[in-house]
Design a protein around this motif. Structure first.
Motif, PDB file in Angstrom:
ATOM      1  N   GLU A  49       0.848  -1.209   0.000  1.00  0.00           N
ATOM      2  CA  GLU A  49       0.000   0.000   0.000  1.00  0.00           C
ATOM      3  C   GLU A  49       0.878   1.251   0.000  1.00  0.00           C
ATOM      4  O   GLU A  49       2.042   1.205   0.413  1.00  0.00           O
ATOM      5  CB  GLU A  49      -0.913   0.019   1.233  1.00  0.00           C
ATOM      6  CG  GLU A  49      -0.161   0.022   2.560  1.00  0.00           C
ATOM      7  CD  GLU A  49      -1.075   0.106   3.771  1.00  0.00           C
ATOM      8  OE1 GLU A  49      -2.258   0.415   3.607  1.00  0.00           O
ATOM      9  OE2 GLU A  49      -0.586  -0.125   4.887  1.00  0.00           O
ATOM     10  N   GLU A  50       0.289   2.366  -0.450  1.00  0.00           N
ATOM     11  CA  GLU A  50       1.022   3.628  -0.458  1.00  0.00           C
ATOM     12  C   GLU A  50       0.917   4.240   0.936  1.00  0.00           C
ATOM     13  O   GLU A  50      -0.180   4.420   1.450  1.00  0.00           O
ATOM     14  CB  GLU A  50       0.394   4.554  -1.500  1.00  0.00           C
ATOM     15  CG  GLU A  50       1.339   5.654  -1.923  1.00  0.00           C
ATOM     16  CD  GLU A  50       0.737   6.494  -3.045  1.00  0.00           C
ATOM     17  OE1 GLU A  50       0.295   5.927  -4.054  1.00  0.00           O
ATOM     18  OE2 GLU A  50       0.707   7.721  -2.858  1.00  0.00           O
ATOM     19  N   ILE A  51       2.068   4.538   1.553  1.00  0.00           N
ATOM     20  CA  ILE A  51       2.024   5.078   2.915  1.00  0.00           C
ATOM     21  C   ILE A  51       2.805   6.389   3.055  1.00  0.00           C
ATOM     22  O   ILE A  51       2.677   7.065   4.070  1.00  0.00           O
ATOM     23  CB  ILE A  51       2.527   4.042   3.971  1.00  0.00           C
ATOM     24  CG1 ILE A  51       3.899   3.472   3.580  1.00  0.00           C
ATOM     25  CG2 ILE A  51       1.518   2.952   4.189  1.00  0.00           C
ATOM     26  CD1 ILE A  51       4.479   2.478   4.600  1.00  0.00           C
ATOM     27  N   CYS A  52       3.599   6.728   2.048  1.00  0.00           N
ATOM     28  CA  CYS A  52       4.465   7.913   2.183  1.00  0.00           C
ATOM     29  C   CYS A  52       4.293   8.878   1.009  1.00  0.00           C
ATOM     30  O   CYS A  52       3.781   8.512  -0.042  1.00  0.00           O
ATOM     31  CB  CYS A  52       5.918   7.474   2.280  1.00  0.00           C
ATOM     32  SG  CYS A  52       6.266   6.563   3.788  1.00  0.00           S
ATOM     33  N   THR A  53       4.783  10.105   1.217  1.00  0.00           N
ATOM     34  CA  THR A  53       4.695  11.130   0.187  1.00  0.00           C
ATOM     35  C   THR A  53       5.463  10.708  -1.068  1.00  0.00           C
ATOM     36  O   THR A  53       5.022  10.913  -2.192  1.00  0.00           O
ATOM     37  CB  THR A  53       5.322  12.452   0.705  1.00  0.00           C
ATOM     38  OG1 THR A  53       5.117  12.568   2.100  1.00  0.00           O
ATOM     39  CG2 THR A  53       4.789  13.655  -0.019  1.00  0.00           C
ATOM     40  N   LEU A  54       6.630  10.142  -0.833  1.00  0.00           N
ATOM     41  CA  LEU A  54       7.512   9.741  -1.935  1.00  0.00           C
ATOM     42  C   LEU A  54       7.888   8.280  -1.692  1.00  0.00           C
ATOM     43  O   LEU A  54       8.319   7.937  -0.580  1.00  0.00           O
ATOM     44  CB  LEU A  54       8.766  10.622  -1.854  1.00  0.00           C
ATOM     45  CG  LEU A  54       9.595  10.883  -3.081  1.00  0.00           C
ATOM     46  CD1 LEU A  54       8.751  11.467  -4.197  1.00  0.00           C
ATOM     47  CD2 LEU A  54      10.740  11.843  -2.736  1.00  0.00           C
ATOM     48  N   GLU A  55       7.724   7.419  -2.712  1.00  0.00           N
ATOM     49  CA  GLU A  55       8.005   5.998  -2.481  1.00  0.00           C
ATOM     50  C   GLU A  55       8.947   5.446  -3.542  1.00  0.00           C
ATOM     51  O   GLU A  55       8.685   5.588  -4.740  1.00  0.00           O
ATOM     52  CB  GLU A  55       6.711   5.190  -2.484  1.00  0.00           C
ATOM     53  CG  GLU A  55       5.713   5.647  -1.434  1.00  0.00           C
ATOM     54  CD  GLU A  55       4.820   4.522  -0.924  1.00  0.00           C
ATOM     55  OE1 GLU A  55       4.629   3.537  -1.651  1.00  0.00           O
ATOM     56  OE2 GLU A  55       4.321   4.651   0.219  1.00  0.00           O
ATOM     57  N   LEU A  56      10.027   4.809  -3.108  1.00  0.00           N
ATOM     58  CA  LEU A  56      10.894   4.100  -4.036  1.00  0.00           C
ATOM     59  C   LEU A  56      10.841   2.618  -3.671  1.00  0.00           C
ATOM     60  O   LEU A  56      11.297   2.225  -2.605  1.00  0.00           O
ATOM     61  CB  LEU A  56      12.329   4.620  -3.962  1.00  0.00           C
ATOM     62  CG  LEU A  56      13.213   4.023  -5.058  1.00  0.00           C
ATOM     63  CD1 LEU A  56      14.138   5.043  -5.652  1.00  0.00           C
ATOM     64  CD2 LEU A  56      13.969   2.798  -4.599  1.00  0.00           C
ATOM     65  N   ILE A  57      10.217   1.846  -4.559  1.00  0.00           N
ATOM     66  CA  ILE A  57      10.074   0.408  -4.301  1.00  0.00           C
ATOM     67  C   ILE A  57      10.707  -0.357  -5.450  1.00  0.00           C
ATOM     68  O   ILE A  57      10.383  -0.119  -6.615  1.00  0.00           O
ATOM     69  CB  ILE A  57       8.583   0.017  -4.178  1.00  0.00           C
ATOM     70  CG1 ILE A  57       7.952   0.766  -3.005  1.00  0.00           C
ATOM     71  CG2 ILE A  57       8.419  -1.488  -3.978  1.00  0.00           C
ATOM     72  CD1 ILE A  57       6.482   0.970  -3.153  1.00  0.00           C
ATOM     73  N   ASP A  58      11.625  -1.255  -5.108  1.00  0.00           N
ATOM     74  CA  ASP A  58      12.234  -2.105  -6.127  1.00  0.00           C
ATOM     75  C   ASP A  58      12.257  -3.528  -5.588  1.00  0.00           C
ATOM     76  O   ASP A  58      13.168  -3.912  -4.845  1.00  0.00           O
ATOM     77  CB  ASP A  58      13.654  -1.605  -6.437  1.00  0.00           C
ATOM     78  CG  ASP A  58      14.333  -2.469  -7.489  1.00  0.00           C
ATOM     79  OD1 ASP A  58      13.699  -3.450  -7.950  1.00  0.00           O
ATOM     80  OD2 ASP A  58      15.494  -2.185  -7.840  1.00  0.00           O
ATOM     81  N   ASP A  59      11.231  -4.302  -5.955  1.00  0.00           N
ATOM     82  CA  ASP A  59      11.164  -5.651  -5.375  1.00  0.00           C
ATOM     83  C   ASP A  59      12.125  -6.636  -6.039  1.00  0.00           C
ATOM     84  O   ASP A  59      12.188  -7.800  -5.652  1.00  0.00           O
ATOM     85  CB  ASP A  59       9.715  -6.177  -5.311  1.00  0.00           C
ATOM     86  CG  ASP A  59       9.092  -6.349  -6.678  1.00  0.00           C
ATOM     87  OD1 ASP A  59       9.807  -6.195  -7.677  1.00  0.00           O
ATOM     88  OD2 ASP A  59       7.881  -6.647  -6.737  1.00  0.00           O
ATOM     89  N   LYS A  60      12.902  -6.131  -6.999  1.00  0.00           N
ATOM     90  CA  LYS A  60      13.955  -6.982  -7.585  1.00  0.00           C
ATOM     91  C   LYS A  60      15.266  -6.802  -6.793  1.00  0.00           C
ATOM     92  O   LYS A  60      16.193  -7.601  -6.931  1.00  0.00           O
ATOM     93  CB  LYS A  60      14.219  -6.591  -9.048  1.00  0.00           C
ATOM     94  CG  LYS A  60      13.029  -6.700  -9.974  1.00  0.00           C
ATOM     95  CD  LYS A  60      12.966  -8.068 -10.628  1.00  0.00           C
ATOM     96  CE  LYS A  60      11.825  -8.251 -11.592  1.00  0.00           C
ATOM     97  NZ  LYS A  60      10.519  -7.736 -11.174  1.00  0.00           N
ATOM     98  N   ALA A  61      15.342  -5.751  -6.002  1.00  0.00           N
ATOM     99  CA  ALA A  61      16.577  -5.508  -5.234  1.00  0.00           C
ATOM    100  C   ALA A  61      16.716  -6.577  -4.161  1.00  0.00           C
ATOM    101  O   ALA A  61      15.734  -7.036  -3.584  1.00  0.00           O
ATOM    102  CB  ALA A  61      16.534  -4.123  -4.602  1.00  0.00           C
TER     103      ALA A  61
END
Ligand code: AMP
Length: 322
Positions: free
Chosen positions: A109-121
């Motif tokens: 879910e979106e919880i922050c103003t700015l989100e960097l998500i990389d589920d390949k990392a």
């Protein structure tokens, strides 16, 4: 995106860094590594790394307590290694002026103003290393030691992720910051004889379902007998990879203090996080966790994992015969 995150950090005098409950080396290493990097770059800023610690990871450094002087409404929150609101340890994004999420879990879910998500990392620590190399954020040997430990731990010594890019990144930090890998491994992997004996108990008592789910029930009595706690007992799940008869394996630990049953799950094929999500849990496709209140519920989870393994075996058979 890294530049945007850097700019947002630059804007705030007070920064709070949080991560998920049930601390592990990736969560704590990324948190303390980032805190130190921000302090090196902006010595005038106040940076707090918060949440419940564990003496097992004390070598990574100390966490901070927030005092009444911290004005959240004028501060920045950085949430690391946490996909959802309910698993943030000790902070609520809405209390802060702005917030940033940096995470490698599948999106929840979106919880922050700015989100960097990389589920390949491989890990959140790898993302922080990338952040440092992509911006003017400063680092030193201590920063990189914390990030290295978290990265190695979350990949289970490069078992869960062994990409070319990851080895290039690790090679670069070991060289650039002259890391003593042997010394860092000692911190991460040193265990007591009691832990080894508990591991022996797990090996002797692991049950295996028809379709290859290995599981063991660690009652409070057993955990106490081996002078362990539910968290370190559950962590042993990482020591049972590459067993021929087992595709998915789980440690079911009774946590009497919190009145819950915690399940740590790993896989070397079938996707398990969808099952964990049904039982108040989640995580990665091959490394997940869940929390239930009774052993009966834990057994239902094992049955679901068995079904997932059955389907996986059938699908593998079909693709092999084609
Ligand atoms: P662990 O077995 O505690 O190392 O956790 C493996 C992965 O599952 C990590 O990415 C955790 O963040 C995630 N995880 C563990 N327990 C839960 C839970 N109760 N809810 C959601 N995710 C979890």
């Amino acid at each position: 995106m890294w530049k945007k995150i850097y700019k947002m950090i630059k804007k705030y005098d007070t920064i709070v860094i949080s991560r998920h409950i049930g601390v592990d080396p990736d969560a704590m290493g990324s948190q303390l590594g980032l805190k130190l990097a921000i302090e090196l770059t902006f010595p005038e800023k106040k940076v707090y790394a918060i949440g419940n610690g564990s003496c097992k990871f004390g070598y990574l450094g100390k966490l901070d307590k927030l005092d009444e002087t911290v004005d959240f409404s004028n501060s920045l929150l950085i949430v690391l290694d946490t996909p959802d609101k309910k698993r943030i340890d000790g902070a609520v994004p809405a209390d802060f002026k702005e917030s940033i999420k940096i995470d490698h879990h599948p999106f929840v879910e979106e919880i922050c103003t700015l989100e960097l998500i990389d589920d390949k990392a491989s890990s959140t620590c790898q993302l922080i290393i990338d952040f440092i190399y992509a911006t003017k954020l400063k680092a030193n040997k201590e920063v990189m030691e914390k990030l290295f430990v978290g990265l190695v731990s979350d990949t289970n010594r490069f078992i869960f992720n062994s990409s070319n890019q990851l080895f290039l990144t690790v090679g670069k930090i070991v060289k650039d910051y002259n890391l003593n890998v042997e010394k860092l491994y000692q911190n991460l992997y040193m265990r007591s004889m009691n832990e080894v004996r508990l591991q022996g108990y797990i090996s002797q008592n692991m049950l295996i379902t028809d379709n290859g789910v290995g599981y063991v029930i660690l009652t409070n009595d057993i955990i106490t007998k081996f002078k362990a706690d539910a968290a370190s007992a559950g962590n042993m799940v990482n020591n049972f990879n590459y067993i021929d008869e087992i595709l998915v394996w789980a440690m079911i630990s009774e946590d009497k203090k919190n009145d819950i049953v915690k399940i740590n799950i790993r896989s070397r094929g079938p996707v398990i996080n969808t099952v964990a999500e049904k039982y108040n849990g989640g995580g990665h496709k091959m490394a997940s966790g869940a929390r239930v209140t009774t052993m009966e519920e834990a057994k239902l989870l094992i049955n679901d994992l068995d079904r997932v393994c059955k389907r996986y075996i059938e699908e593998e058979d079909i693709s092999e015969s084609n």
